[in-house]
Design a protein around this motif. Sequence first.
Motif, short mmCIF file in Angstrom:
data_model
loop_
_atom_site.label_atom_id
_atom_site.label_comp_id
_atom_site.label_asym_id
_atom_site.label_seq_id
_atom_site.Cartn_x
_atom_site.Cartn_y
_atom_site.Cartn_z
N ASP A 30 0.80 -1.22 0.00
CA ASP A 30 0.00 0.00 0.00
C ASP A 30 0.84 1.28 0.00
OD1 ASP A 30 -1.08 -0.19 3.51
OD2 ASP A 30 0.89 0.02 2.59
N ARG A 31 2.15 1.16 -0.07
CA ARG A 31 3.01 2.32 -0.22
C ARG A 31 3.44 2.52 -1.68
NH1 ARG A 31 7.93 2.48 3.71
NH2 ARG A 31 7.88 4.66 3.06
N ALA A 52 -2.52 3.93 -7.83
CA ALA A 52 -1.88 4.18 -6.54
C ALA A 52 -2.61 3.34 -5.50
CB ALA A 52 -1.95 5.66 -6.19
N SER A 54 -2.49 3.23 -2.31
CA SER A 54 -2.90 3.88 -1.07
C SER A 54 -4.29 4.48 -1.17
CB SER A 54 -1.89 4.96 -0.69
OG SER A 54 -1.82 5.94 -1.71
N ASP A 55 -4.63 5.06 -2.33
CA ASP A 55 -5.94 5.70 -2.42
C ASP A 55 -6.77 5.23 -3.61
OD1 ASP A 55 -4.81 8.94 -3.78
OD2 ASP A 55 -4.71 6.90 -4.57
N GLY A 56 -6.21 4.32 -4.40
CA GLY A 56 -6.95 3.78 -5.53
C GLY A 56 -7.05 4.69 -6.73
N SER A 57 -6.36 5.80 -6.72
CA SER A 57 -6.43 6.69 -7.87
C SER A 57 -5.78 6.03 -9.08
CB SER A 57 -5.76 8.03 -7.56
OG SER A 57 -4.41 7.83 -7.17
N THR A 58 -6.32 6.33 -10.24
CA THR A 58 -5.89 5.65 -11.45
C THR A 58 -5.54 6.62 -12.56
OG1 THR A 58 -8.18 5.44 -12.20
CG2 THR A 58 -7.27 3.59 -10.95
N ASN A 74 -5.91 -5.82 -2.74
CA ASN A 74 -4.87 -5.57 -1.76
C ASN A 74 -4.60 -6.77 -0.86
OD1 ASN A 74 -5.01 -3.11 -2.96
ND2 ASN A 74 -5.51 -1.96 -1.10
#
Length: 120
Positions: A30-31, A52, A54-58, A74
């Motif tokens: 998750d890093r 990403a 950590s926050d799921g941004s794509t 995850n």
Amino acid sequence: EVQIVESGGGSVQAGGSLRLSCATSGFTFDRYAIGWSRQAPGKEREGISCIAISDGSTYYADSVKGRFTISSDNAKNTVYLQMNSLKPEDTAVYYCAAYLFACSPHGGDWGQGTQVTVSS
């Protein structure tokens, strides 16, 4: 030891679908951000998607936007690339890479790649 293993490639007709998997180990999942790139014969490598953890941004390149979907499990430290409406120009070796915090044009830990062939 960081390990990145892609799977799921194969041959498909135009309009078909494939799901690629990127199984990872050896780092704090998750890093990291996980990116997919591809390289067709005689062409430069193209970064096509990134997530990403950590926050799921794509992120998606214009060439695959609306057809490909990146996701992560995850619990399994695995990232997937669902590829729909495949075109012959999607034919390439697809690589997965892990980057600390964010995808980058440089660096990363890379897998061995998986071949995707789309026939017309």
